[in-house]
Write a protein that holds these residues in place. Structure first.
Motif, mmCIF file in Angstrom:
data_model
loop_
_atom_site.group_PDB
_atom_site.id
_atom_site.type_symbol
_atom_site.label_atom_id
_atom_site.label_comp_id
_atom_site.label_asym_id
_atom_site.label_seq_id
_atom_site.Cartn_x
_atom_site.Cartn_y
_atom_site.Cartn_z
ATOM 1 N N UNK A 26 0.857 -1.179 0.000
ATOM 2 C CA UNK A 26 0.000 0.000 0.000
ATOM 3 C C UNK A 26 0.891 1.226 0.000
ATOM 4 N N UNK A 27 0.776 2.063 -1.032
ATOM 5 C CA UNK A 27 1.619 3.251 -1.088
ATOM 6 C C UNK A 27 0.914 4.469 -0.495
ATOM 7 N N UNK A 53 -6.241 1.463 -4.649
ATOM 8 C CA UNK A 53 -5.772 0.715 -5.812
ATOM 9 C C UNK A 53 -4.308 1.051 -6.023
ATOM 10 N N UNK A 54 -3.495 0.039 -6.185
ATOM 11 C CA UNK A 54 -2.069 0.255 -6.422
ATOM 12 C C UNK A 54 -1.592 -0.718 -7.475
ATOM 13 N N UNK A 55 -0.940 -0.201 -8.504
ATOM 14 C CA UNK A 55 -0.353 -1.048 -9.531
ATOM 15 C C UNK A 55 1.144 -0.799 -9.548
ATOM 16 N N UNK A 60 3.634 -2.644 -17.510
ATOM 17 C CA UNK A 60 4.209 -3.971 -17.752
ATOM 18 C C UNK A 60 3.108 -5.006 -17.602
ATOM 19 N N UNK A 61 3.025 -5.919 -18.552
ATOM 20 C CA UNK A 61 1.998 -6.957 -18.538
ATOM 21 C C UNK A 61 2.160 -7.863 -17.309
ATOM 22 N N UNK A 62 1.043 -8.227 -16.691
ATOM 23 C CA UNK A 62 0.992 -9.092 -15.507
ATOM 24 C C UNK A 62 1.757 -8.515 -14.313
ATOM 25 N N UNK A 63 1.796 -7.205 -14.199
ATOM 26 C CA UNK A 63 2.448 -6.563 -13.053
ATOM 27 C C UNK A 63 1.577 -6.730 -11.806
ATOM 28 N N UNK A 64 2.191 -6.775 -10.631
ATOM 29 C CA UNK A 64 1.410 -6.903 -9.402
ATOM 30 C C UNK A 64 0.454 -5.721 -9.210
ATOM 31 N N UNK A 65 -0.783 -6.038 -8.821
ATOM 32 C CA UNK A 65 -1.787 -5.015 -8.578
ATOM 33 C C UNK A 65 -2.529 -5.363 -7.300
ATOM 34 N N UNK A 66 -2.754 -4.365 -6.453
ATOM 35 C CA UNK A 66 -3.459 -4.553 -5.195
ATOM 36 C C UNK A 66 -4.673 -3.629 -5.168
ATOM 37 N N UNK A 67 -5.838 -4.206 -4.859
ATOM 38 C CA UNK A 67 -7.077 -3.445 -4.735
ATOM 39 C C UNK A 67 -7.676 -3.780 -3.376
ATOM 40 N N UNK A 68 -8.030 -2.762 -2.591
ATOM 41 C CA UNK A 68 -8.597 -2.983 -1.263
ATOM 42 C C UNK A 68 -9.772 -2.039 -1.035
#
Length: 88
Positions: A26-27, A53-55, A60-68
């Motif tokens: 989480x940034x 939401x943080x990407x 970049x394809x298939x990069x880590x993404x966090x949604x809370x």
């Protein structure tokens, strides 16, 4: 000797096929303290609903993404309840 060789083989194969989990990143946690410290549930008189939401590695394809999605509220005089749902 055979047992040692079998043990080493099993350990090696388990390392090759092992998968691990990572902690969500989480940034902008300053805007949503409930994600890092659930003890703040009920510390305010309103009901905050936050979407974070943080990407990582944008573009970049298939990069880590966090949604809370999180929310918490005050129950009674001194009890707080809240929860969050996240996808990492």
């Amino acid at each position: 000797m055979k047992k040692l060789l079998l043990f080493i083989t099993i350990i090696t194969v388990s390392f090759i096929t092992a998968r691990s989990q990572q902690f969500p990143l989480y940034s902008q946690y300053m805007m949503n303290g409930f994600l890092l410290n659930p003890a703040i549930a009920g510390t305010v008189t309103y009901v905050p609903v936050c979407l974070t939401v943080r990407q990582q590695w944008a573009g970049i394809k298939d990069a880590p993404q966090t949604v809370a999605l999180s929310s918490h509220t005050l129950l009674g005089r001194a009890e707080g309840v809240g929860g969050y749902v996240f996808n990492d």
